[in-house]
Design a protein around this motif. Structure first.
Motif, PDB file in Angstrom:
ATOM      1  N   VAL A  17       0.810  -1.216   0.000  1.00  0.00           N
ATOM      2  CA  VAL A  17       0.000   0.000   0.000  1.00  0.00           C
ATOM      3  C   VAL A  17       0.847   1.272   0.000  1.00  0.00           C
ATOM      4  O   VAL A  17       0.434   2.288  -0.557  1.00  0.00           O
ATOM      5  CB  VAL A  17      -0.984   0.019   1.197  1.00  0.00           C
ATOM      6  CG1 VAL A  17      -2.087  -1.001   1.005  1.00  0.00           C
ATOM      7  CG2 VAL A  17      -0.268  -0.227   2.518  1.00  0.00           C
ATOM      8  N   SER A  24      -0.512   5.232  -4.416  1.00  0.00           N
ATOM      9  CA  SER A  24       0.152   4.919  -3.156  1.00  0.00           C
ATOM     10  C   SER A  24       0.585   6.177  -2.417  1.00  0.00           C
ATOM     11  O   SER A  24       0.562   7.286  -2.966  1.00  0.00           O
ATOM     12  CB  SER A  24       1.383   4.049  -3.423  1.00  0.00           C
ATOM     13  OG  SER A  24       2.379   4.826  -4.086  1.00  0.00           O
ATOM     14  N   LEU A 247      -6.463   5.337  -2.238  1.00  0.00           N
ATOM     15  CA  LEU A 247      -5.336   4.662  -2.869  1.00  0.00           C
ATOM     16  C   LEU A 247      -5.646   4.154  -4.267  1.00  0.00           C
ATOM     17  O   LEU A 247      -4.752   3.633  -4.947  1.00  0.00           O
ATOM     18  CB  LEU A 247      -4.868   3.489  -1.998  1.00  0.00           C
ATOM     19  CG  LEU A 247      -4.387   3.839  -0.582  1.00  0.00           C
ATOM     20  CD1 LEU A 247      -3.964   2.574   0.153  1.00  0.00           C
ATOM     21  CD2 LEU A 247      -3.251   4.847  -0.623  1.00  0.00           C
TER      22      LEU A 247
END
Length: 282
Positions: A17, A24, A247
């Protein structure tokens, strides 16, 4: 100001992640569409709890003044370790110098803390705020940021026994001190706090216009929404993140944390409480 990410769930490689997501945290360091600054390249930090951690476990931390996208050690560490709970933060300096002691997250015993935002008028208030820190905690302030002082104020006001109450009293003290110095809206930001088992994610500003903050939808729901997205199969059923910005671009995958609230992420998932609302202030 900054961007940050907090993860809790099954142990995984943090690079999934922090580095490898579509949008990211490292990508946000280079290009942050929702941030106060587009680029967050004034250092970064990574803090993680060990596999099997519980409330009271001691985290490890890594700080660098390098831009996150330019630090090979970040890839090495986040590929090499697995963690069930970790924080990461990319910094856009708002005055305090670029040095490792000014990089988030901050650590005290089993606690991790990071902040995106600012205490407006900090230089005018700094003496009053730092002198209010418990003398036993004061030596642990190693840097020069308003964020680190805020963390130690919250510790002083009882954070370890009552995280929401301790943070409430710290922010109230900042606002009371600000008013004495003629500063109308001293507090701005989002805050992440963890004790090894639980994450508290606060969103608050004195003027009600806080920095952005989101959390992911639970993985079973995401599997139902997007059964053909292979990347989602990399995450366990309890995997969740709290982030300054989503994200990925999957509609509905991230929900905005409400203004003046704290999202609490424990073993059963998310719950919400008001933070610094009129009811709390009373």
């Amino acid at each position: 100001m900054c961007r940050w990410l907090a993860y809790a769930g099954e142990p995984l490689q943090p690079s999934l992640v922090i580095l490898d997501a579509q949008h990211s945290l490292v990508a946000q360091a280079l290009d942050s569409p929702l941030g106060a600054e587009t680029v967050n390249g004034d250092g970064f930090g990574f803090g993680w709890y060990p596999v099997g951690s519980t409330e009271g476990s001691i985290p490890s931390i890594y700080h660098s003044v390098e831009p996150a996208w330019n630090d090979e050690n970040l890839r090495e560490i986040t590929d090499a370790v697995e963690s069930p709970l970790f924080f990461s933060h990319v910094r856009a300096a708002a005055g305090p110098p670029i040095q490792r002691t000014n990089c988030h997250p901050y650590r005290y015993l089993n606690w991790l803390f990071m902040h995106n935002g600012v205490i407006h008028g900090f230089h005018e208030m700094k003496r009053d705020l730092t002198f209010a820190v418990d003398p036993e905690l004061y030596p642990h302030i190693l840097g020069t940021t308003d964020s680190e002082v805020l963390f130690h104020l919250a510790l002083t006001f009882g954070l370890q026994g009552d995280p929401v109450g301790g943070m409430t009293r710290a922010v109230q003290f900042v606002e009371e001190t600000g008013r004495k110095h003629g500063i109308d809206y001293p507090m701005q930001g989002t805050i992440a706090l963890a004790d090894g088992a639980t994450i508290w994610a606060f969103r608050y500003s004195s003027e009600g216009k806080s920095r952005t903050l989101f959390h992911s939808v639970d993985i079973p729901t995401l599997h139902e929404m997007y059964p053909d997205v292979p990347r989602l199969k990399l995450f366990g059923q309890r995997a969740r993140v709290v982030v300054s910005e989503p994200l990925n671009n999957l509609p509905g995958a991230f929900l905005e944390v409400p203004e003046s609230s704290v999202a609490i992420l424990g073993s059963e998932g998310y719950s919400y409480e008001p933070f610094m609302s009129s009811a709390v202030r009373a």
